[in-house]
Design an enzyme around this catalytic site. Structure first.
Site, PDB file in Angstrom:
ATOM      1  N   HIS A   1      47.635  44.660  19.987  1.00 26.08           N
ATOM      2  CA  HIS A   1      46.790  43.499  20.256  1.00 26.08           C
ATOM      3  C   HIS A   1      45.772  43.300  19.137  1.00 26.08           C
ATOM      4  O   HIS A   1      45.760  44.035  18.148  1.00 26.08           O
ATOM      5  CB  HIS A   1      46.131  43.610  21.639  1.00 26.08           C
ATOM      6  CG  HIS A   1      45.345  44.861  21.840  1.00 26.08           C
ATOM      7  ND1 HIS A   1      44.007  44.940  21.561  1.00 26.08           N
ATOM      8  CD2 HIS A   1      45.718  46.095  22.268  1.00 26.08           C
ATOM      9  CE1 HIS A   1      43.582  46.166  21.817  1.00 26.08           C
ATOM     10  NE2 HIS A   1      44.601  46.883  22.247  1.00 26.08           N
ATOM     11  N   ALA A   2      44.906  42.317  19.271  1.00 28.97           N
ATOM     12  CA  ALA A   2      44.058  41.826  18.176  1.00 28.97           C
ATOM     13  C   ALA A   2      43.152  42.871  17.528  1.00 28.97           C
ATOM     14  O   ALA A   2      43.093  42.951  16.305  1.00 28.97           O
ATOM     15  CB  ALA A   2      43.223  40.647  18.660  1.00 28.97           C
TER      16      ALA A   2
END
Length: 88
Positions: free
Chosen positions: A15-16
């Site tokens: 994820h980010a």
């Protein structure tokens, strides 16, 4: 060129926040550093490219580096993946 395959073990996948950390590490090196997933390869210095892959938990990825500091670059990215608890 050097390469290493890893498995993403984080429950949320890539994820980010950890993707950003990987991009920042890759950006410190002169070598071309790429991330490959499902026959798609992106520049690991591009957060948009990395996020476009949508890498889930339990995915196998391949990291490659090509250039004058390729070994150091690959080692740093692999260490960041482990440090962020993303994979093995």
């Amino acid at each position: 060129m050097v390469e290493q395959t890893m498995k993403i073990t984080a429950a949320d996948g890539l994820h980010a926040r950890p993707a950003t950390a990987m991009v920042q590490v890759a950006g410190q090196y002169q070598s071309d550093v790429n991330l490959e997933y499902k026959d798609k390869s992106v520049n690991l210095k591009s957060i948009m490219g990395v996020m476009s892959l949508g890498i889930p938990n339990d995915a196998d990825i391949k990291l490659t580096a090509d250039g004058e500091d390729e070994k150091e670059a690959l080692e740093a990215v692999v260490n960041k993946v482990k440090e962020e608890g993303l994979g093995e």
